[in-house]
Design a protein around this motif. Structure first.
Motif, PDB file in Angstrom:
ATOM      1  N   ARG A 615      -0.500 -10.134   9.655  1.00  0.00           N
ATOM      2  CA  ARG A 615      -0.725 -10.393   8.764  1.00  0.00           C
ATOM      3  C   ARG A 615      -0.002  -9.074   8.433  1.00  0.00           C
ATOM      4  N   LEU A 616      -0.339  -9.241   6.739  1.00  0.00           N
ATOM      5  CA  LEU A 616       0.210  -7.569   6.115  1.00  0.00           C
ATOM      6  C   LEU A 616      -1.082  -7.395   5.724  1.00  0.00           C
ATOM      7  N   SER A 617      -0.408  -5.532   5.008  1.00  0.00           N
ATOM      8  CA  SER A 617      -1.460  -5.324   3.539  1.00  0.00           C
ATOM      9  C   SER A 617      -0.999  -5.104   2.573  1.00  0.00           C
ATOM     10  N   ILE A 654       8.734  -3.401   1.260  1.00  0.00           N
ATOM     11  CA  ILE A 654       8.018  -3.771   2.510  1.00  0.00           C
ATOM     12  C   ILE A 654       8.250  -2.670   3.422  1.00  0.00           C
ATOM     13  N   SER A 655       7.328  -1.753   4.107  1.00  0.00           N
ATOM     14  CA  SER A 655       7.203  -0.662   5.283  1.00  0.00           C
ATOM     15  C   SER A 655       8.663  -0.982   6.358  1.00  0.00           C
ATOM     16  N   ARG A 656       9.082   0.132   6.959  1.00  0.00           N
ATOM     17  CA  ARG A 656       9.954   0.622   8.001  1.00  0.00           C
ATOM     18  C   ARG A 656       9.212  -0.322   8.977  1.00  0.00           C
ATOM     19  N   SER A 657       8.192  -0.229   9.391  1.00  0.00           N
ATOM     20  CA  SER A 657       7.627  -1.016  11.049  1.00  0.00           C
ATOM     21  C   SER A 657       8.266  -2.277  10.427  1.00  0.00           C
ATOM     22  N   MET A 658       7.841  -3.284   9.880  1.00  0.00           N
ATOM     23  CA  MET A 658       8.038  -4.835   9.131  1.00  0.00           C
ATOM     24  C   MET A 658       9.815  -4.976   9.607  1.00  0.00           C
ATOM     25  N   ALA A 659       9.986  -4.355   8.427  1.00  0.00           N
ATOM     26  CA  ALA A 659      11.216  -4.133   8.536  1.00  0.00           C
ATOM     27  C   ALA A 659      12.209  -4.517   9.521  1.00  0.00           C
ATOM     28  N   GLU A 660      12.105  -2.956  10.599  1.00  0.00           N
ATOM     29  CA  GLU A 660      12.326  -3.180  12.168  1.00  0.00           C
ATOM     30  C   GLU A 660      11.471  -4.505  13.183  1.00  0.00           C
ATOM     31  N   ARG A 661      10.288  -4.665  12.568  1.00  0.00           N
ATOM     32  CA  ARG A 661       9.941  -6.128  13.953  1.00  0.00           C
ATOM     33  C   ARG A 661      10.355  -7.461  13.313  1.00  0.00           C
ATOM     34  N   PHE A 662      10.938  -7.537  11.936  1.00  0.00           N
ATOM     35  CA  PHE A 662      12.271  -9.050  12.086  1.00  0.00           C
ATOM     36  C   PHE A 662      13.061  -9.167  11.636  1.00  0.00           C
ATOM     37  N   TRP A 663      13.535  -8.204  11.001  1.00  0.00           N
ATOM     38  CA  TRP A 663      14.790  -7.945  10.922  1.00  0.00           C
ATOM     39  C   TRP A 663      15.488  -7.230  11.669  1.00  0.00           C
ATOM     40  N   PRO A 664      15.587  -6.924  13.057  1.00  0.00           N
ATOM     41  CA  PRO A 664      16.328  -5.623  13.491  1.00  0.00           C
ATOM     42  C   PRO A 664      17.690  -5.795  13.405  1.00  0.00           C
ATOM     43  N   ILE A 683      12.977  -6.325  -1.893  1.00  0.00           N
ATOM     44  CA  ILE A 683      14.406  -5.607  -2.739  1.00  0.00           C
ATOM     45  C   ILE A 683      14.218  -3.954  -1.926  1.00  0.00           C
ATOM     46  N   GLY A 684      13.533  -3.446  -1.279  1.00  0.00           N
ATOM     47  CA  GLY A 684      13.532  -2.520  -0.635  1.00  0.00           C
ATOM     48  C   GLY A 684      12.509  -1.898   0.641  1.00  0.00           C
ATOM     49  N   VAL A 685      13.102  -1.244   1.239  1.00  0.00           N
ATOM     50  CA  VAL A 685      12.574  -0.724   2.387  1.00  0.00           C
ATOM     51  C   VAL A 685      11.976   0.868   2.370  1.00  0.00           C
ATOM     52  N   MET A 686      10.174   1.163   1.814  1.00  0.00           N
ATOM     53  CA  MET A 686      10.223   2.623   2.497  1.00  0.00           C
ATOM     54  C   MET A 686       9.700   2.654   3.921  1.00  0.00           C
ATOM     55  N   GLY A 687       9.065   4.335   3.342  1.00  0.00           N
ATOM     56  CA  GLY A 687       8.665   4.871   4.772  1.00  0.00           C
ATOM     57  C   GLY A 687       6.943   4.294   5.021  1.00  0.00           C
ATOM     58  N   ASP A 688       7.078   4.340   6.264  1.00  0.00           N
ATOM     59  CA  ASP A 688       5.694   3.761   6.849  1.00  0.00           C
ATOM     60  C   ASP A 688       4.400   4.761   6.823  1.00  0.00           C
ATOM     61  N   VAL A 689       3.285   4.266   5.826  1.00  0.00           N
ATOM     62  CA  VAL A 689       2.831   5.305   5.603  1.00  0.00           C
ATOM     63  C   VAL A 689       1.179   5.205   6.254  1.00  0.00           C
ATOM     64  N   ARG A 690       0.621   5.969   6.962  1.00  0.00           N
ATOM     65  CA  ARG A 690      -0.410   5.906   7.595  1.00  0.00           C
ATOM     66  C   ARG A 690      -2.195   6.197   6.551  1.00  0.00           C
ATOM     67  N   ALA A 691      -2.428   5.070   5.950  1.00  0.00           N
ATOM     68  CA  ALA A 691      -3.275   4.797   4.944  1.00  0.00           C
ATOM     69  C   ALA A 691      -4.569   5.073   5.580  1.00  0.00           C
ATOM     70  N   GLN A 692      -4.923   5.120   5.896  1.00  0.00           N
ATOM     71  CA  GLN A 692      -6.005   5.134   6.552  1.00  0.00           C
ATOM     72  C   GLN A 692      -6.627   6.374   8.052  1.00  0.00           C
ATOM     73  N   LEU A 697      -0.897   3.782  12.271  1.00  0.00           N
ATOM     74  CA  LEU A 697      -0.012   3.331  11.370  1.00  0.00           C
ATOM     75  C   LEU A 697      -1.156   2.418  10.716  1.00  0.00           C
ATOM     76  N   GLY A 698      -1.546   1.325  11.116  1.00  0.00           N
ATOM     77  CA  GLY A 698      -2.152   0.652  10.360  1.00  0.00           C
ATOM     78  C   GLY A 698      -1.958  -0.504   9.919  1.00  0.00           C
ATOM     79  N   GLY A 699      -0.737  -1.116  10.872  1.00  0.00           N
ATOM     80  CA  GLY A 699       0.247  -2.866  10.077  1.00  0.00           C
ATOM     81  C   GLY A 699       1.074  -2.192   9.185  1.00  0.00           C
ATOM     82  N   PHE A 700       1.422  -3.959   9.432  1.00  0.00           N
ATOM     83  CA  PHE A 700       2.812  -3.754   7.963  1.00  0.00           C
ATOM     84  C   PHE A 700       2.409  -3.388   6.071  1.00  0.00           C
TER      85      PHE A 700
END
Length: 890
Positions: A615-617, A654-664, A683-692, A697-700
């Motif tokens: 799941r992603l946010s 998408i977030s970096r953690s999602m990119a590294e997990r699925f397209w390492p 179209i782009g990869v952003m840094g991970d954000v601690r949203a809560q 980190l709170g996931g993808f």
């Protein structure tokens, strides 16, 4: 430890056996005299005794009657004597304490701090953990969360469609209710008043029956008022009724405009009702939301659950009932319900306070240690004081005062100190409770229930009396058996007391230091943990960023009109002098939203089992949002590019953690993932954000153009050239120029919002640190007082040593050894105890071991240094003793 034989007679007010014995002796004497008189008249001894008993009457009845009268009289006499003795003891204790203002002030201040802190923390524990919830039969009210173990979802939510199954198929519940506190709206005031923000909870027909709480005024929502067309009824909170509706009974039946639509107020809830959160001001039917608001079908999950168990049904039985239904749904609707086969059923009280229970109990334990240290400190002072009173107590004993009388006299003084110290502590606690609630911010549940009431005052009285006995009993027992010869001699020559008394003082100092080690170690670990938490990179730049949150009013049939209005707001905000960039999303980091969870798959990679998709946010973002928030762009394009694409293709950043997990090992830009059957191109990869939370980190995360997820909530991030607080008023004015009747929910610098997210660890860290500081100060004062007393009492001995040629360093060394011996013993015991006790802090620590060696080394060094300083200061004074003056005085 002295023997306590006879202590049971200390507070004895009467002796039933003695009174009855006196009556028996009186009756026997009377019979004996009468028998002698009869013998003189010529009766034989046996006949005289028999005749005497006959003339006396029923001896058993007379004895029983006289026993009762004698005991009654004895009780009255003893009560009068005890009251008179108590008055004398209190008067004597008051005079003695008044003659020693320094001693009295130190003891009262120590007790006030200990009792006040303990009472304040107990007020919080009582209000949060112990006070019953405002729900009838609260033990049968539970929260339920469906879970999807394969997808890693422990506490999920349900859809409106699924709610029908929960209400119809479950047999272990009287009522099942659903709610969501995602709503917000503008309440328009009367007479042109500025609109106010109101937090809204959308509830189902079973919500109020599940909780069971009746309205304070009017009634709660009826089932018919959840039907389409009749669902414009609301129930309001007590605070909303007071502040917005004037607190008048006529408010029931009044129409208010909320979120741009009219609603009729049908009820007002009681003051203590604050479910699901204290922020909720209005409860309205969840049917007011359309499919455009929350989506449709079983996959549109947004409702939390609360239910009332049937009598005799346990949470474990209810969980079995729920999981059985969930497995049936998973088999019937595999596309949407596969994987949702487990559940958590938890009592509503535990669901509300569970996250703070451990922390509050740790605080209660910590403050109990502070109180214990205060007791030990005062006991040491009283022991020293009792030693200085050896001559007085010896004289009392020589004049016939028994041990019980001396113990009672000294305990009266201790209890008087405890009573006055307790009264001062209650005053301190009254202020402290307000400070604690203010310090806790919004994290402390049931904060409105935290107050000084009769139960807390009874606790304070009990603690004060117990404290008086704890710190007063040992000194009183030691002083109650004075040796007449030794007492007179020691007092005459100014000795420090017997070896037993010295060992007792040393034991108390060691105990004080050991307890201080435990508290200071806990404070050190909490400080180290909090420091590391504050050093965590949140993934964005909070400095020079301003957060603005509100909900745009109106019902939007034309999506382009809604997007155009939002764009006008952003364009006007960007025109404000000092604004560098501005953008908007539905939910900003560290607000009450987390984006919308969506399952997804990646083409070309192994397909997960149905229901176990990752799941992603999903976060809708306007142009400029990521730049204004300061999230680093690692590769590719910003979401601005996707927003400008009018072809309707799905694009996402998408977030970096999602990119590294699925397209390492390769670039994720240009890759595709699927949201259901909709392809989304990266179209782009952003840094991970601690949203809560800063510690998670709170996931993808995927940021998409706002046109893909239009929502009425608007969270604007304004990047400023200077202090963002200076632009609050200009930005508010700019928004009002576009939206004249817009209520602003929240407007604050992002740095402050980030600080709010750490309110829980800050609260516990500040309090444990305060208690650790108090323990350190009390231990230092106690050690200093004992060594100073030893120096003053041994001035003659020191004078003789100096007169015989002892160098000052030898005197200082002698006193330091006397002072540091119990300190070192206390450090050893305290270190061992701390290694065990600090394990209770593990759930409160971030990136810090509960046995962190650096922290423990620092604690030992700190307390050892404090002990050395507290011993050295009076030792230095001892080295300066003038032998001529000392011996002349002797």
């Amino acid at each position: 430890m002295p023997r306590i034989a006879g202590l049971r007679r200390v507070f004895r007010l009467s002796s039933r056996r003695a009174a009855e014995q006196a009556v028996d002796e009186e009756i026997a004497l009377h019979l004996e005299l009468l028998a002698q008189e009869l013998e003189e008249r010529g009766y034989s001894p046996d006949d005289a005794a028999a005749e005497a008993r006959r003339r006396f009457g029923d001896v058993t009845a007379v004895r029983a009657r006289c026993h009762a009268l004698a005991v009654q009289q004895d009780h009255a006499t003893h009560r009068a004597e005890a009251f008179q003795m108590l008055r004398q003891d209190l008067a004597y204790a008051t005079r003695r304490l008044a003659r020693a203002p320094g001693f009295t002030l130190v003891v009262l201040l120590t007790l006030a701090l200990g009792i006040g802190a303990t009472t304040a923390i107990f007020s919080v524990v009582n209000g949060v953990l112990l006070r019953p919830l405002p729900f009838p039969g609260a033990d049968r009210v539970v929260r339920i969360w469906p879970s999807n173990p394969g997808a890693g979802v422990e506490r999920g939510v349900i859809s409106v469609t699924e709610l029908e199954n929960w209400e119809r198929d479950l047999r272990g519940f009287e009522a099942v209710g659903a709610f969501s506190a995602i709503g917000a709206g503008n309440v328009f005031g009367e007479g042109g008043a500025e609109p106010m923000y109101a937090k809204t909870a959308y509830v189902s027909a079973g919500f109020f029956p599940a909780l069971g709480t009746q309205a304070y005024l009017g009634r709660t929502l009826r089932p018919a008022e959840h039907e389409l067309g009749a669902n414009h009824a609301v129930v309001v909170s007590y605070g909303f009724w007071q502040q917005q509706l004037g607190g008048e009974a006529s408010a029931v039946g009044r129409t208010i405009r909320l979120g741009g639509r009219p609603f009729t107020v049908v009820g007002v809830m009681p003051p203590a009702f604050d479910f699901p959160t204290a922020e909720v001001a209005v409860w309205m039917p969840n049917s007011i939301l359309t499919e455009d608001d929350v989506g449709s079908g079983r996959q549109a999950r947004w409702l939390d659950l609360v239910a009332r168990l049937r009598p005799g049904v346990t949470p474990e039985q209810a969980r079995a009932d729920v999981t059985g239904m969930l497995r049936q749904l998973a088999a019937t609707y595999p596309e949407t319900n596969a994987g949702w086969t487990d559940a958590t059923v938890l009592g509503v009280h535990e669901s509300i306070v569970g996250r703070v229970r451990t922390g509050l109990l740790v605080l209660l334990g910590a403050v109990a240690l502070v109180l214990l240290i205060a007791c030990v400190n005062v006991a040491n002072l009283l022991l020293v004081r009792a030693t200085s009173r050896a001559r007085e107590l010896a004289v009392r004993a020589a004049l016939g005062a028994g041990r019980a009388r001396i113990v009672r006299l000294m305990l009266t003084e201790s209890l008087l100190l405890a009573a006055v110290g307790g009264a001062l502590g209650v005053l301190a606690a009254w202020w402290g409770v307000k400070a604690l609630v203010a310090l806790s911010g919004e994290f402390l549940p049931r904060a409105l229930d935290v107050r000084m009431d009769g139960g807390v005052l009874a606790f304070a009285i009990a603690v004060s009396l117990l404290t008086g006995l704890v710190f007063g009993l040992w000194p009183a027992l030691r002083a109650s058996s004075p040796s007449l010869t030794d007492g007179l001699k020691e007092s005459a020559r100014g000795s420090t007391g017997s070896g037993g008394t010295n060992r007792a003082r040393g034991t108390l100092v060691a105990a004080e230091v050991a307890l201080a080690v435990v508290l200071v170690a806990g404070a050190g670990l909490m400080l180290r943990s909090f420091e590391r938490l504050m050093q965590v990179d949140p993934g964005f730049e909070p400095d020079r960023a301003l957060l603005v949150r509100f909900q745009i009013e109106g019902e939007w049939d034309d999506l382009s009109a809604q997007l155009a209005l939002k764009q006008r707001v952003l364009d006007r905000v960007r025109e404000v002098p000092g604004v560098v960039a501005a953008g908007a999303s539905t939910f900003a980091p560290f607000t009450d939203g987390r984006g919308e969870p969506r399952p997804f798959t990646v083409p070309g990679q192994p397909l997960p089992a149905p229901g176990e998709e990752p799941r992603l946010s999903m976060q809708p973002a306007s142009p400029g949002y990521l730049r204004a928030l300061g999230i680093p762009l690692l590769e590719g394009e910003d979401v601005d590019v996707a927003a400008g694409d009018t072809t309707g293709r799905g694009m996402a950043v998408i977030s970096r953690s999602m990119a590294e997990r699925f397209w390492p090992g390769r670039s994720a830009v240009g890759e595709t993932f699927m949201i259901g059957r909709i392809p989304m191109r990266v179209i782009g990869v952003m840094g991970d954000v601690r949203a809560q939370r800063l510690d998670s980190l709170g996931g993808f995360t995927a940021y998409v153009p706002e046109r893909h997820m239009p929502r009425s909530h608007m969270s604007i991030i304004v990047r400023t050239a200077g202090d963002p607080a200076q632009l609050i008023a200009p930005v508010r004015t700019a928004i009002r120029e576009v939206l004249p009747n817009q209520a602003i929910r929240e407007m604050m610098p992002m740095r402050e919002k980030l600080a709010e997210s750490a309110s829980t660890p800050r609260f516990f860290t500040v309090l444990v640190t305060i208690f650790g500081g108090l323990a350190l100060v009390l231990a230092a004062v106690g050690l200093y007082g004992v060594v100073s007393y030893v120096v003053s009492q041994r001035e003659r001995e020191i004078g003789v040593r100096v007169a015989l040629g002892a160098p000052p360093s030898q005197v200082v060394g002698l006193m330091l050894r006397r002072g540091m011996t119990p300190v070192l013993a206390g450090l050893g015991v305290g270190l061992a105890a701390a290694l065990v006790a600090t394990r209770l802090l593990r759930t409160l620590l971030y990136d810090t071991s509960a046995t962190d060696p650096l922290t423990f080394l620092a604690v030992v060094a700190l307390l050892g240094g404090v002990g050395l300083l507290a011993s050295w200061l009076p030792s230095r004074r001892a080295a300066r003793v003038d032998p001529t003056v000392t011996l002349r005085a002797d």
